[in-house]
Scaffold this motif. Sequence first.
Motif, PDB file in Angstrom:
ATOM      1  N   SER A 155      18.095  61.188-109.095  1.00  0.00           N
ATOM      2  CA  SER A 155      17.458  60.816-107.829  1.00  0.00           C
ATOM      3  C   SER A 155      17.079  62.072-107.057  1.00  0.00           C
ATOM      4  N   PRO A 156      15.802  62.249-106.715  1.00  0.00           N
ATOM      5  CA  PRO A 156      15.407  63.445-105.963  1.00  0.00           C
ATOM      6  C   PRO A 156      15.650  63.292-104.470  1.00  0.00           C
ATOM      7  N   VAL A 157      15.976  64.396-103.820  1.00  0.00           N
ATOM      8  CA  VAL A 157      16.120  64.487-102.370  1.00  0.00           C
ATOM      9  C   VAL A 157      15.488  65.808-101.952  1.00  0.00           C
ATOM     10  N   VAL A 158      14.626  65.783-100.942  1.00  0.00           N
ATOM     11  CA  VAL A 158      13.975  67.007-100.479  1.00  0.00           C
ATOM     12  C   VAL A 158      14.749  67.564 -99.286  1.00  0.00           C
ATOM     13  N   LEU A 159      15.030  68.854 -99.331  1.00  0.00           N
ATOM     14  CA  LEU A 159      15.719  69.544 -98.250  1.00  0.00           C
ATOM     15  C   LEU A 159      14.814  70.620 -97.675  1.00  0.00           C
ATOM     16  N   VAL A 160      14.495  70.522 -96.399  1.00  0.00           N
ATOM     17  CA  VAL A 160      13.802  71.607 -95.709  1.00  0.00           C
ATOM     18  C   VAL A 160      14.887  72.518 -95.151  1.00  0.00           C
ATOM     19  N   THR A 161      15.120  73.629 -95.841  1.00  0.00           N
ATOM     20  CA  THR A 161      16.208  74.525 -95.474  1.00  0.00           C
ATOM     21  C   THR A 161      15.782  75.510 -94.386  1.00  0.00           C
ATOM     22  N   LYS A 162      16.777  76.200 -93.818  1.00  0.00           N
ATOM     23  CA  LYS A 162      16.526  77.174 -92.746  1.00  0.00           C
ATOM     24  C   LYS A 162      15.788  76.526 -91.581  1.00  0.00           C
ATOM     25  N   ALA A 163      16.154  75.264 -91.302  1.00  0.00           N
ATOM     26  CA  ALA A 163      15.458  74.488 -90.279  1.00  0.00           C
ATOM     27  C   ALA A 163      15.627  75.073 -88.894  1.00  0.00           C
ATOM     28  N   GLU A 168      10.546  73.963 -82.306  1.00  0.00           N
ATOM     29  CA  GLU A 168       9.788  72.760 -81.950  1.00  0.00           C
ATOM     30  C   GLU A 168       8.784  72.355 -83.022  1.00  0.00           C
ATOM     31  N   HIS A 169       8.533  73.230 -84.003  1.00  0.00           N
ATOM     32  CA  HIS A 169       7.579  72.915 -85.066  1.00  0.00           C
ATOM     33  C   HIS A 169       8.209  72.088 -86.194  1.00  0.00           C
ATOM     34  N   LEU A 170       9.518  71.885 -86.138  1.00  0.00           N
ATOM     35  CA  LEU A 170      10.205  71.167 -87.218  1.00  0.00           C
ATOM     36  C   LEU A 170       9.664  69.752 -87.432  1.00  0.00           C
ATOM     37  N   PRO A 171       9.449  68.937 -86.405  1.00  0.00           N
ATOM     38  CA  PRO A 171       8.956  67.573 -86.644  1.00  0.00           C
ATOM     39  C   PRO A 171       7.634  67.527 -87.406  1.00  0.00           C
ATOM     40  N   SER A 172       6.688  68.397 -87.054  1.00  0.00           N
ATOM     41  CA  SER A 172       5.399  68.385 -87.753  1.00  0.00           C
ATOM     42  C   SER A 172       5.550  68.869 -89.185  1.00  0.00           C
ATOM     43  N   LEU A 173       6.448  69.828 -89.407  1.00  0.00           N
ATOM     44  CA  LEU A 173       6.703  70.305 -90.762  1.00  0.00           C
ATOM     45  C   LEU A 173       7.297  69.192 -91.610  1.00  0.00           C
ATOM     46  N   LEU A 174       8.254  68.465 -91.049  1.00  0.00           N
ATOM     47  CA  LEU A 174       8.871  67.350 -91.782  1.00  0.00           C
ATOM     48  C   LEU A 174       7.848  66.263 -92.083  1.00  0.00           C
ATOM     49  N   ALA A 179       4.854  63.389 -96.286  1.00  0.00           N
ATOM     50  CA  ALA A 179       3.617  62.878 -96.861  1.00  0.00           C
ATOM     51  C   ALA A 179       3.453  63.286 -98.317  1.00  0.00           C
ATOM     52  N   ALA A 180       4.056  64.412 -98.699  1.00  0.00           N
ATOM     53  CA  ALA A 180       3.985  64.885-100.087  1.00  0.00           C
ATOM     54  C   ALA A 180       5.111  64.323-100.940  1.00  0.00           C
ATOM     55  N   ALA A 181       6.024  63.584-100.332  1.00  0.00           N
ATOM     56  CA  ALA A 181       7.186  63.066-101.067  1.00  0.00           C
ATOM     57  C   ALA A 181       7.442  61.604-100.704  1.00  0.00           C
ATOM     58  N   PRO A 182       6.493  60.711-100.989  1.00  0.00           N
ATOM     59  CA  PRO A 182       6.673  59.302-100.614  1.00  0.00           C
ATOM     60  C   PRO A 182       7.866  58.677-101.336  1.00  0.00           C
ATOM     61  N   GLY A 183       8.661  57.932-100.579  1.00  0.00           N
ATOM     62  CA  GLY A 183       9.799  57.240-101.164  1.00  0.00           C
ATOM     63  C   GLY A 183      10.999  58.109-101.444  1.00  0.00           C
ATOM     64  N   VAL A 184      10.980  59.364-101.000  1.00  0.00           N
ATOM     65  CA  VAL A 184      12.074  60.300-101.279  1.00  0.00           C
ATOM     66  C   VAL A 184      12.800  60.627 -99.974  1.00  0.00           C
ATOM     67  N   GLU A 185      14.125  60.642-100.006  1.00  0.00           N
ATOM     68  CA  GLU A 185      14.892  61.028 -98.826  1.00  0.00           C
ATOM     69  C   GLU A 185      14.588  62.479 -98.465  1.00  0.00           C
ATOM     70  N   LEU A 186      14.521  62.738 -97.162  1.00  0.00           N
ATOM     71  CA  LEU A 186      14.176  64.062 -96.662  1.00  0.00           C
ATOM     72  C   LEU A 186      15.164  64.446 -95.569  1.00  0.00           C
ATOM     73  N   HIS A 187      15.748  65.647 -95.683  1.00  0.00           N
ATOM     74  CA  HIS A 187      16.696  66.132 -94.687  1.00  0.00           C
ATOM     75  C   HIS A 187      16.308  67.533 -94.248  1.00  0.00           C
ATOM     76  N   ALA A 188      16.415  67.781 -92.947  1.00  0.00           N
ATOM     77  CA  ALA A 188      16.317  69.138 -92.420  1.00  0.00           C
ATOM     78  C   ALA A 188      17.714  69.731 -92.432  1.00  0.00           C
ATOM     79  N   VAL A 189      17.828  70.944 -92.979  1.00  0.00           N
ATOM     80  CA  VAL A 189      19.148  71.541 -93.185  1.00  0.00           C
ATOM     81  C   VAL A 189      19.168  72.971 -92.665  1.00  0.00           C
TER      82      VAL A 189
END
Length: 366
Positions: A155-163, A168-174, A179-189
């Motif tokens: 099961s894939p999970v995407v992590l945006v590290t060094k969040a 304030e740019h984090l929400p737009s980055l996420l 959008a590039a990872a439909p159906g995949v869990e995404l966490h800011a870390v």
Amino acid sequence: MTASGHDLSFLGWDDSLAAGLPGGTVPARVARVDRGTADVIAADGHHHARYAAPLRRAVAADPVALPCVGDWAALTWLPEGRYELEAILPRRTAFVRGGVARVSREGLSGDSQGQVLAANVDVVFVAEPALHATDFADLGRIERLLALAWESGASPVVLVTKADLVGEHLPSLLQDVAAAAPGVELHAVSSITGEGVELVRAHLAGSRTAVILGASGAGKSTLVNALAGEQVMETQQVRAGDGRGRHTTVHRELIPLTGGGLVIDTPGIRRVGLYDMSQGVDLVFSDIEDLAEQCRFSDCAHESEPGCAVLAALESGELPERRLQSWRKLQREAAWMARRGDARLQAEATRQWKIIHKSVRGRYRP
């Protein structure tokens, strides 16, 4: 009993794996590999085991059979007082990187041989760093790694590290990454502030195994240390000036965590080729696949055909052009790898028939 190897259930050993263990052997999990040898964790501790002759023959016939981190191995005790790695048990999942296809005037070229990066993995963490506010995530790299993750069976999970670096740019980055990872869990870390670390840890409940993939400088080793609660991996800062990472991890290694679960840290991946790809690309681009079902023609190539729902979504702005181009690129590469794989299998079959024919001819020669 502890996760240090005395109780293999901490490492994921269960009755279904035990059913496939050859007689006269003992189980162990591969923690690290070297040329012709492997560091393994068995019930009586850590050992350094050489490959037995049957395993070396299997590897010569198919490089994918080469032991890798996360494999379950069958060990044989030798009279001289050491273990030998006799065989690899069937893999439940396998993260396989193919040779990287290269585009030239003559078309696609490259190596069709596969390399197993990790085996028996439950979760694939795709780590993409947010270096600073003016950087954009490498969405193409995320899509490529997700395709391989889906294909592995994990099961894939995407992590945006060094969040913590993007503010304030984090929400737009996420939003862009989602959008590039439909159906995949995404966490800011952030391993520094602790943001998202517990969410990552939750994926490792019990004896689940995860592999962390990403470019050098993505903060993979730092995240492993945060999950372990201590420094188990060496870390370095990214280079000043260009923000690029240094290669700290130089080998793949299985790390049991004190609180449960296991993590495989990997070196930074510069190039990732597809290998034996069937559904991974379709799952990553499920949005395009859904649009394709609405096309007027079932064999629509989404180039210039009338009634193409994909091109209509592109025209309206619903589908970004970058994403369509990425889909086309990975589709071409997956098709090329499939053709190269078929050619390799055909060549191997021809070679085997020549050996058999030569043997039979020699046997009946007057």
